[in-house]
Scaffold this motif. Structure first.
Motif, PDB file in Angstrom:
ATOM      1  N   ASP A   1     -25.791  -8.763  16.061  1.00 40.13           N
ATOM      2  CA  ASP A   1     -25.958 -10.171  16.446  1.00 40.13           C
ATOM      3  C   ASP A   1     -24.670 -10.726  17.041  1.00 40.13           C
ATOM      4  O   ASP A   1     -24.693 -11.579  17.925  1.00 40.13           O
ATOM      5  N   PHE A   2     -23.529 -10.231  16.554  1.00 41.17           N
ATOM      6  CA  PHE A   2     -22.222 -10.688  17.016  1.00 41.17           C
ATOM      7  C   PHE A   2     -21.759  -9.769  18.139  1.00 41.17           C
ATOM      8  O   PHE A   2     -21.585  -8.567  17.922  1.00 41.17           O
TER       9      PHE A   2
ATOM     10  N   ILE B   1     -26.275   0.997  17.575  1.00 41.26           N
ATOM     11  CA  ILE B   1     -25.635  -0.037  16.765  1.00 41.26           C
ATOM     12  C   ILE B   1     -25.128  -1.169  17.631  1.00 41.26           C
ATOM     13  O   ILE B   1     -25.313  -2.354  17.320  1.00 41.26           O
ATOM     14  N   THR B   2     -24.498  -0.828  18.747  1.00 41.46           N
ATOM     15  CA  THR B   2     -23.958  -1.847  19.656  1.00 41.46           C
ATOM     16  C   THR B   2     -25.054  -2.790  20.131  1.00 41.46           C
ATOM     17  O   THR B   2     -24.847  -4.006  20.236  1.00 41.46           O
ATOM     18  N   GLY B   3     -26.228  -2.261  20.409  1.00 40.38           N
ATOM     19  CA  GLY B   3     -27.336  -3.077  20.885  1.00 40.38           C
ATOM     20  C   GLY B   3     -28.022  -3.877  19.801  1.00 40.38           C
ATOM     21  O   GLY B   3     -28.769  -4.822  20.101  1.00 40.38           O
ATOM     22  N   MET B   4     -27.788  -3.533  18.522  1.00 37.67           N
ATOM     23  CA  MET B   4     -28.468  -4.196  17.415  1.00 37.67           C
ATOM     24  C   MET B   4     -27.651  -5.326  16.789  1.00 37.67           C
ATOM     25  O   MET B   4     -28.189  -6.117  16.015  1.00 37.67           O
TER      26      MET B   4
ATOM     27  N   ALA C   1     -22.044  -4.608   9.007  1.00 36.42           N
ATOM     28  CA  ALA C   1     -23.303  -4.230   9.647  1.00 36.42           C
ATOM     29  C   ALA C   1     -23.178  -2.869  10.335  1.00 36.42           C
ATOM     30  O   ALA C   1     -24.096  -2.042  10.272  1.00 36.42           O
ATOM     31  N   ILE C   2     -22.034  -2.637  10.980  1.00 33.67           N
ATOM     32  CA  ILE C   2     -21.819  -1.359  11.658  1.00 33.67           C
ATOM     33  C   ILE C   2     -21.841  -0.210  10.658  1.00 33.67           C
ATOM     34  O   ILE C   2     -22.501   0.816  10.874  1.00 33.67           O
ATOM     35  N   ARG C   3     -21.135  -0.369   9.547  1.00 36.89           N
ATOM     36  CA  ARG C   3     -21.103   0.690   8.535  1.00 36.89           C
ATOM     37  C   ARG C   3     -22.498   0.936   7.958  1.00 36.89           C
ATOM     38  O   ARG C   3     -22.905   2.083   7.736  1.00 36.89           O
TER      39      ARG C   3
ATOM     40  N   GLN D   1     -17.216   2.100  18.169  1.00 41.77           N
ATOM     41  CA  GLN D   1     -16.856   3.511  18.029  1.00 41.77           C
ATOM     42  C   GLN D   1     -15.780   3.708  16.971  1.00 41.77           C
ATOM     43  O   GLN D   1     -15.880   4.604  16.120  1.00 41.77           O
ATOM     44  N   GLN D   2     -14.748   2.879  17.013  1.00 47.69           N
ATOM     45  CA  GLN D   2     -13.641   3.031  16.072  1.00 47.69           C
ATOM     46  C   GLN D   2     -14.077   2.743  14.639  1.00 47.69           C
ATOM     47  O   GLN D   2     -13.651   3.439  13.702  1.00 47.69           O
ATOM     48  N   VAL D   3     -14.927   1.721  14.453  1.00 50.69           N
ATOM     49  CA  VAL D   3     -15.400   1.399  13.107  1.00 50.69           C
ATOM     50  C   VAL D   3     -16.263   2.537  12.560  1.00 50.69           C
ATOM     51  O   VAL D   3     -16.120   2.950  11.405  1.00 50.69           O
ATOM     52  N   VAL D   4     -17.167   3.055  13.393  1.00 57.76           N
ATOM     53  CA  VAL D   4     -18.028   4.159  12.963  1.00 57.76           C
ATOM     54  C   VAL D   4     -17.200   5.393  12.640  1.00 57.76           C
ATOM     55  O   VAL D   4     -17.410   6.053  11.613  1.00 57.76           O
TER      56      VAL D   4
END
Length: 221
Positions: A43-44, A38-41, A24-26, A52-55
């Motif tokens: 579900d988990f 993204i953090t606010g969107m 989902a992050i990607r 930040q690290q994933v992005v």
């Protein structure tokens, strides 16, 4: 037994995160959302630092950000894609270079941008990106150096940007080195605003036309 249980819990946590959040992050990053958005969107529940690290890794993996000068990779290459499966059976594709021919270092045309304002610079960047394609157009970014060298000055410079532009830049975990960002529409706007305010000094790289263009003096006041 305690260590084995802890290892299992960590492995299960990582797996759950991968399934619930990483993809989902990607995906959201590809759609242009900032780390904060993204953090606010999600579900988990996911810590900001992990998002930040994933992005950041995704931007590196997709070539949107490079840590080496773009001119070092110019050239022609032949490649194919191979199918790979991870430990959970998920399929992915990896590009494998079969043959590579690097261009000589003397092929670059170097110049300086001459313009009078924001519109001139944006127009110049748009024209060059149309000629080369966004995937072959980059701009140098020293944000990771600025924020460590003079945090207060960096914060003042970020105030020049529009809110979402600022949120994008400050949300990334820039390394303490020069980076090179693809000149997509958002980065063109960011570079132009900073340049107009005298807070941008760097180089634009246009790989297809083999151009390096210096675009500012880099006032950091």
């Amino acid at each position: 037994m305690g260590e084995e249980q802890e290892y299992f819990k960590r492995a299960l946590s990582d797996f759950a995160f991968e399934v619930a959040s990483n993809g989902a992050i990607r995906h959201l990053s590809d759609r242009g959302y900032t780390v904060a958005q993204i953090t606010g969107m999600l579900d988990f529940p996911t810590p900001l630092e992990r998002v930040q690290q994933v992005v950041w890794k995704h931007l590196l993996d997709t070539g949107a950000i490079r840590l080496g000068e773009p001119s070092e990779g110019i050239g022609r290459e032949e490649y194919t894609y191979v199918t790979e499966y991870d430990e959970y059976g998920r399929k992915s594709f990896r590009r494998v270079v079969l043959k590579e021919e690097k261009a000589g270092t003397g092929c670059w045309q170097e110049s300086c941008f001459r313009g009078k304002g924001y519109r001139d610079f944006v127009g110049f960047l748009e024209k060059k990106c149309q000629e080369n394609g966004e995937g072959f157009s980059f701009v140098s970014c020293d944000f990771g150096l600025r924020i460590r060298r003079d945090p207060e000055s960096f914060e003042r410079q970020m105030e020049i940007l529009e809110p979402r532009q600022r949120e994008y830049i400050t949300g990334l975990p820039w390394e303490r080195k020069m980076a090179y960002h693809r000149l997509d529409e958002r980065m063109r706007g960011i570079a132009a605003r900073l340049w107009e305010a005298g807070c941008f000094g760097g180089i634009c790289y246009f790989l297809k036309t083999c151009e390096k263009v210096e675009v500012g003096s880099g006032s950091l006041a």
